[in-house]
Design an enzyme around this catalytic site. Structure first.
Site, PDB file in Angstrom:
ATOM      1  N   GLY A   1       0.817  -1.207   0.000  1.00  0.00           N
ATOM      2  CA  GLY A   1       0.000   0.000   0.000  1.00  0.00           C
ATOM      3  C   GLY A   1       0.849   1.254   0.000  1.00  0.00           C
ATOM      4  N   SER A   2       0.383   2.272   0.683  1.00  0.00           N
ATOM      5  CA  SER A   2       1.046   3.585   0.644  1.00  0.00           C
ATOM      6  C   SER A   2       2.386   3.606   1.369  1.00  0.00           C
ATOM      7  CB  SER A   2       0.127   4.650   1.232  1.00  0.00           C
ATOM      8  OG  SER A   2      -1.005   4.834   0.392  1.00  0.00           O
ATOM      9  N   THR A   3       2.737   2.562   2.138  1.00  0.00           N
ATOM     10  CA  THR A   3       4.078   2.520   2.733  1.00  0.00           C
ATOM     11  C   THR A   3       5.143   2.392   1.642  1.00  0.00           C
ATOM     12  OG1 THR A   3       4.052   0.104   3.025  1.00  0.00           O
ATOM     13  CG2 THR A   3       3.192   1.441   4.837  1.00  0.00           C
TER      14      THR A   3
END
Length: 648
Positions: A326-328
């Site tokens: 995801g956004s990590t």
């Protein structure tokens, strides 16, 4: 007629020659026999003595003591404890069934153990000992010893068995041992003879299995005298084996206990990595299980409970589980663009809430869009469109290469079971594995850690530690072997532009410390301990156009298995990073609301090396944190009182 003196003298000479010849032959034969006897009795004495002894002396292997396992502070994670068992020699017992009946009146004998013993008695010779009961306590052994006269053929024995005093806290890291099975032997080309010792224990999973070669030790031997039928008469001598090496792991028991307790009943994982040397201070997967059950022999019902649990307690989610990051992953995409010189800190991208790519609309999580955003704002508010646009400029191959450089899509060499490689795909991978051409839409998906992109919590912790330090840190699990320090995972410089790293770190700082940052509610307010972080929410289902038009269904309204994964990564202190933390909560929903509080709490526990002061938390959290600390303290105290969880 008398023979003349001359004839008599000739006949005497002939007789003398024959006598001499015969005597010489006899003397030669006697000499040959004497020489042969000397050769057999003196020169070959040792060989014939050995042949004779082989007919009456057997050599039997003695199991060595298994090496013990400790944490970084010397706390016991796995040790050997006396194991009491009852054996029966059928020929000495006489009426075996009667003796077993008397024994079962004194101590509990499970029906399956009795049936197994009966099978072994039928198959074996009557003078060979058979184990009737194992893992007995001292009280049961005492009962048998007191009633020994009424139990012919019954003998109490003592051996060693494995004990895991930390129970479920280290089950996925340390693993467990169990008796050698036919399957274990079938996997080896030339099995060590020691593996054929009855009920000999070897590592089955986890560290116990991966370092079996060092933990096992080498067998000893004893010489016993047997009669012609093979019955043991007496022990002549013995040579004890060499114990396995003692192993010290890099993990911290107190921090691991806290991390496991903090995850609670979630299906989740947390990894804490030392930014100085790569030591894995905590590596917790929840839910867990008690490894002692497997050593003793887990029941079918208990095993089925573990395998049927949808939260998968037997799986080590920290290294085995792979998830869309995801956004990590956005730090990877931004750093790839920065290193290529494609963006600067002031460059902006306009986000209207979506981006059209090849006739397909890729949405931002914020339906109304973020407007004009720069690098810092894109990380702080986790704008998806910014990274869609960036990825098209950079290309998947550069993004994949940067992911590998930061530790994603790479299998880290750790002595744990099923360590996954994850996946940082590129054009070649899709052509080779899928037999398809890479599409620009694949790049757009990959830019925000979706699509084919997969990472484990361990890899995300490594990525965060490398971003925080700019060094090629590698995770280290073994701290020392028999007191000898093992190589550090500190690593050299990654060779990345420090200004580019500084911009990415500044964006992570804003995530946690700016009021509009997605991780602001889970910040650290203690001076000198502020952290940089990044939240992530990875989808596990496709959202249709019809659902978007009607309104995306909230995670809490979906079945558990269809909810998004919640992720958070962070490092602290920001100005002098000591620890990197990664958290994933399977189907937890939002990373900022579910994973971030866990990561913050575990980080503070690591920074303070124990319970942190309430002043380190935002005022709005302190009441909840105090209640949490009190609850965990009560649980630890209760567990410490339990003799089965003695943490010597």
């Amino acid at each position: 007629m008398r023979r003349s003196p001359k004839d008599q003298e000739g006949a005497h000479r002939k007789l003398s020659r024959r006598a001499l010849l015969l005597g010489g032959m006899q003397l030669g034969l006697v000499g040959a026999l004497a020489a042969r006897m000397r050769y057999l009795q003196i020169d070959q004495a040792d060989q014939f003595r050995l042949l004779a002894e082989e007919n009456r002396i057997n050599i039997r292997l003695l199991a060595p003591a298994r090496g013990e396992i400790f944490d970084r502070n010397g706390r016991v994670l796995a040790h050997n404890s006396p194991s009491y068992r009852i054996i029966i020699v059928p020929e000495d017992a006489g009426d075996v069934e009667q003796v077993i009946g008397k024994l079962s009146e004194l101590i509990p004998l499970p029906p399956e153990d009795i049936e197994r013993a009966r099978t072994e008695i039928r198959r074996g010779r009557p003078f060979l000992p058979i184990t009737l009961a194992d893992q007995l306590n001292w009280e049961d052994i005492s009962k048998v010893a007191v009633n020994a006269p009424a139990l012919p053929g019954i003998t109490p024995e003592v051996g060693l068995t494995r004990i895991y005093p930390q129970l479920d806290d280290f089950a996925h890291v340390v693993g467990y041992v169990g008796p050698v099975s036919d399957y274990d032997l079938s996997k080896l080309e030339a099995p060590d003879p020691i593996l054929r010792i009855p009920r000999f224990q070897i590592g089955k999973v986890g560290f116990e299995a991966k370092r079996e070669d060092i933990l096992r030790g080498t067998a000893g031997a004893k010489r016993i005298e047997v009669n012609a039928g093979g019955r043991v008469m007496r022990e002549l001598d013995r040579k004890e084996g060499q114990a396995g090496a003692d192993m010290q792991l890099a993990v911290d028991t107190e921090l691991q206990n806290y991390a496991q307790a903090r995850l609670g009943k979630e299906s989740a994982a947390v990894v804490v990595m030392d930014c100085e040397n790569g030591d894995l201070r905590a590596i917790a997967s929840a839910p867990s299980f008690d490894p002692n059950q497997f050593v003793r022999g887990i029941s079918v019902a208990d095993y089925r409970m573990l395998t049927d649990d949808p939260y998968r307690p037997l799986a080590n989610k920290t290294v085995q589980g792979t998830y869309p990051p995801g956004s990590t992953f956005k730090m990877v995409t931004s750093l790839a663009a920065l290193e290529e010189g494609l963006i600067g800190p002031e460059d902006t991208v306009y986000c209207p809430g979506h981006l059209e790519v090849s006739g397909r609309r890729f949405h931002c999580w914020k339906r109304a869009g973020h407007g004009h955003v720069d690098l810092n704002t894109s990380l702080k508010q986790s704008c998806d469109v910014y990274y869609y646009d960036l990825a098209i400029k950079v290309g998947i191959d550069k993004i994949s290469a940067m992911a590998n450089r930061l530790g994603l899509g790479v299998r880290h060499d750790l002595p744990m079971s099923a360590v996954a490689s994850g996946l940082a795909p590129n054009r070649d991978w899709k052509s080779r594995v899928k037999g398809q051409e890479w599409l620009v839409g694949d790049t757009v998906n990959a830019s925000i850690g979706q699509g084919f992109m997969l990472a484990s919590p361990l890899q995300l912790a490594v990525m965060t530690a490398r971003l925080a330090t700019g060094r090629d840190l590698s995770p280290r699990l073994i701290k020392s072997i028999d007191g000898i320090e093992q190589p550090s995972g500190a690593g050299e410089s990654l060779g990345l532009n420090e200004n580019n790293l500084r911009m990415v770190r500044r964006g992570m700082y804003s995530v946690s410390n700016d009021r509009r940052g997605t991780g602001y509610r889970s910040r650290i307010i203690a001076e000198g301990m502020r952290m940089g972080g990044k939240s992530g929410t990875s989808q596990v289902r496709n959202i249709t156009a019809a659902e978007r038009a009607a309104g995306v269904i909230r995670n809490k309204d979906l079945p558990w298995e269809r909810r998004d994964h919640a992720l958070y990564v962070c490092f602290a202190p920001f100005d002098d990073p000591k620890f990197a933390v990664s958290v994933i909560v399977e189907h937890g929903g939002g990373g900022s609301s579910v994973a971030a509080p866990i990561a913050r709490d575990v980080m503070l526990q690591a920074l303070y090396d124990g319970t942190p002061p309430l002043e380190a938390y935002p005022k709005g959290d302190r009441k909840r944190i105090k209640a949490q600390q009190d609850r965990l303290a009560r649980e630890r105290a209760k567990r410490a009182e339990n003799p089965d969880s003695d943490r010597a």
